[in-house]
Design an enzyme around this catalytic site. Structure first.
Site, PDB file in Angstrom:
ATOM      1  N   GLU A 164     108.442  59.514 -13.490  1.00 15.38           N
ATOM      2  CA  GLU A 164     108.060  58.354 -13.394  1.00 15.38           C
ATOM      3  C   GLU A 164     106.872  57.730 -13.146  1.00 15.38           C
ATOM      4  O   GLU A 164     106.362  58.356 -11.230  1.00 15.38           O
ATOM      5  CB  GLU A 164     109.208  57.217 -12.681  1.00 15.38           C
ATOM      6  CG  GLU A 164     110.458  57.512 -14.150  1.00 15.38           C
ATOM      7  CD  GLU A 164     111.838  57.088 -13.452  1.00 15.38           C
ATOM      8  OE1 GLU A 164     111.803  56.189 -12.282  1.00 15.38           O
ATOM      9  OE2 GLU A 164     112.609  56.622 -13.702  1.00 15.38           O
TER      10      GLU A 164
ATOM     11  N   ASP B  98      81.775  54.022 -35.187  1.00 19.39           N
ATOM     12  CA  ASP B  98      83.222  54.385 -35.580  1.00 19.39           C
ATOM     13  C   ASP B  98      83.586  52.982 -34.693  1.00 19.39           C
ATOM     14  O   ASP B  98      83.702  53.082 -33.863  1.00 19.39           O
ATOM     15  CB  ASP B  98      84.002  55.358 -36.011  1.00 19.39           C
ATOM     16  CG  ASP B  98      85.343  55.032 -36.833  1.00 19.39           C
ATOM     17  OD1 ASP B  98      85.520  53.787 -37.327  1.00 19.39           O
ATOM     18  OD2 ASP B  98      85.145  56.356 -37.820  1.00 19.39           O
TER      19      ASP B  98
ATOM     20  N   LYS C  88      86.199  57.376 -47.691  1.00 16.82           N
ATOM     21  CA  LYS C  88      86.630  58.622 -46.739  1.00 16.82           C
ATOM     22  C   LYS C  88      88.147  58.424 -46.724  1.00 16.82           C
ATOM     23  O   LYS C  88      88.267  57.199 -47.280  1.00 16.82           O
ATOM     24  CB  LYS C  88      86.398  58.536 -45.087  1.00 16.82           C
ATOM     25  CG  LYS C  88      87.790  59.306 -44.157  1.00 16.82           C
ATOM     26  CD  LYS C  88      88.089  58.665 -43.206  1.00 16.82           C
ATOM     27  CE  LYS C  88      88.566  57.788 -42.563  1.00 16.82           C
ATOM     28  NZ  LYS C  88      88.903  57.851 -41.094  1.00 16.82           N
TER      29      LYS C  88
ATOM     30  N   ARG D 269      92.401  60.202 -46.374  1.00 15.96           N
ATOM     31  CA  ARG D 269      93.120  60.365 -45.086  1.00 15.96           C
ATOM     32  C   ARG D 269      93.610  61.834 -46.301  1.00 15.96           C
ATOM     33  O   ARG D 269      94.558  60.975 -47.300  1.00 15.96           O
ATOM     34  CB  ARG D 269      93.314  59.790 -44.603  1.00 15.96           C
ATOM     35  CG  ARG D 269      93.921  60.322 -43.869  1.00 15.96           C
ATOM     36  CD  ARG D 269      94.664  59.528 -41.809  1.00 15.96           C
ATOM     37  NE  ARG D 269      93.312  58.799 -41.579  1.00 15.96           N
ATOM     38  CZ  ARG D 269      92.606  59.745 -40.611  1.00 15.96           C
ATOM     39  NH1 ARG D 269      93.194  61.378 -40.074  1.00 15.96           N
ATOM     40  NH2 ARG D 269      91.165  59.041 -39.501  1.00 15.96           N
TER      41      ARG D 269
HETATM   42  C1  R5P Z   1      90.318  55.288 -38.724  1.00 10.76           C
HETATM   43  O1  R5P Z   1      89.926  54.395 -39.848  1.00 10.76           O
HETATM   44  C2  R5P Z   1      89.324  54.851 -37.903  1.00 10.76           C
HETATM   45  O2  R5P Z   1      88.593  54.087 -38.161  1.00 10.76           O
HETATM   46  C3  R5P Z   1      88.822  55.713 -36.339  1.00 10.76           C
HETATM   47  O3  R5P Z   1      87.703  56.857 -38.047  1.00 10.76           O
HETATM   48  C4  R5P Z   1      89.835  57.735 -36.945  1.00 10.76           C
HETATM   49  O4  R5P Z   1      90.774  56.721 -36.220  1.00 10.76           O
HETATM   50  C5  R5P Z   1      89.100  58.345 -36.181  1.00 10.76           C
HETATM   51  O5  R5P Z   1      89.910  59.289 -35.737  1.00 10.76           O
HETATM   52  P1  R5P Z   1      89.532  60.818 -35.982  1.00 10.76           P
HETATM   53  O6  R5P Z   1      88.296  61.278 -35.096  1.00 10.76           O
HETATM   54  O7  R5P Z   1      90.937  61.400 -35.502  1.00 10.76           O
HETATM   55  O8  R5P Z   1      88.909  61.558 -37.240  1.00 10.76           O
END
Ligand code: R5P
Length: 283
Positions: free
Chosen positions: A35, A209, A183, A185
């Site tokens: 803790e 980003d 992009k 996912r």
């Molecule tokens: C997602 O929409 C965020 O803007 C980042 O692109 C994302 O969180 C980046 O995550 P990672 O580095 O794991 O690809």
């Protein structure tokens, strides 16, 4: 009086300097069972500005402890600055039975503060989860400061959601085009990047980003750019979380440099958000 969380000590000191305020004496300890104990021995101010990024569960608990400690010591006005808000990306119940984690932590943080300040949260709508008034600071423009002598620069967002950041950094740099990739996912940590039709051969490209977490998004975008003949590729991010092997992934993809702010204090934190957060605290 500025009260730093353990992982935001440099930023809290920078803010204290910007504001001409003093830094509280803080102690961070851990009990044998794991803790945490964050404390402010000798604290006796009426106002407290806690500065604590929450990139870990421990950091969240320490933040709650500091809020409670300053109230217990008599602070009447408490502001909570969360430069990087962990769990902000868990802003929906993505499957049946899942929590809205961002809401859960926001509610907890709200109980012992008069005001909250967030820096580039993943979505501004996360502010609605707090029961206290929230100010949002856009610190993306700071990322232009460490960049210089870019050749025919292109400021690129890895998806359309971060195009605002690319535009803000370009405007702060004062020269160059902006663009974004697509992009998708594919799973929790895997993404597919589709490039735009912009010609990037021979150009210096700055991919921008809000956060680099696992580095998957950035490294895939970098690979597309280097394979396509870009000159130098920089990664600029407000929150350089850089979890696990993110840095190695980016180096292997061929980046020139990662530039981040001090919302998360890392080796790549080349610029502070203090100059843009301080004016909001003075209001
Ligand atoms: C997602 O929409 C965020 O803007 C980042 O692109 C994302 O969180 C980046 O995550 P990672 O580095 O794991 O690809």
């Amino acid at each position: 009086m500025l009260v730093p969380g353990a992982s935001s000590q440099a930023l809290a000191a920078a803010l204290a300097s910007e504001l001409g305020e003093s830094l509280a004496a803080v102690e961070y300890d851990r009990f044998p069972d794991g803790e945490t104990l964050a404390a402010v021995p000798g604290f006796d101010a009426d106002t407290a500005t806690i500065v604590a990024s929450t990139a870990s569960n421990d950091a969240y608990i320490e933040l709650l402890q500091l809020q409670d400690a300053v109230r217990e010591a008599g602070a009447e006005d408490v502001t909570t600055v969360i430069p990087y808000m962990g769990y902000a990306r868990q802003d929906k119940a993505f499957e049946v039975g899942h929590p809205i984690s961002a809401r859960a932590v926001a509610r907890a943080v709200s109980t012992t503060t008069d005001r909250v300040v967030l820096v580039n949260p993943h979505e501004d709508a996360v502010a609605d989860f707090f029961d206290a008034p929230v100010d949002i600071v856009d610190a993306a423009g700071q990322l232009a400061e460490p960049l210089s002598d870019l050749h025919d620069p292109l400021f690129l967002s890895p998806d359309d959601g971060a195009i605002d950041i690319a535009e803000t950094v370009r405007d702060a740099y004062g020269d160059g085009e902006t663009d974004y990739f697509e992009k998708v996912r594919k799973s929790g940590t895997d993404v597919e990047i589709t490039p735009s039709e912009t010609d990037f051969e021979g150009r210096d490209v700055v991919i921008t980003d809000d956060i680099i977490a696992t580095g998957t998004t950035m490294s895939k975008a970098v690979a597309v750019l280097t394979a396509g003949g870009a000159n130098r590729v920089f990664c600029a991010t407000v929150h350089p979380l850089l979890a696990r092997n993110a840095r190695t992934k980016l180096c292997r993809a061929g980046i020139e440099r990662i530039v981040g702010t001090d919302t998360i204090e890392r080796e790549v934190s080349a610029v502070s958000v203090a100059p843009v957060v301080a004016p909001v605290l003075e209001r």
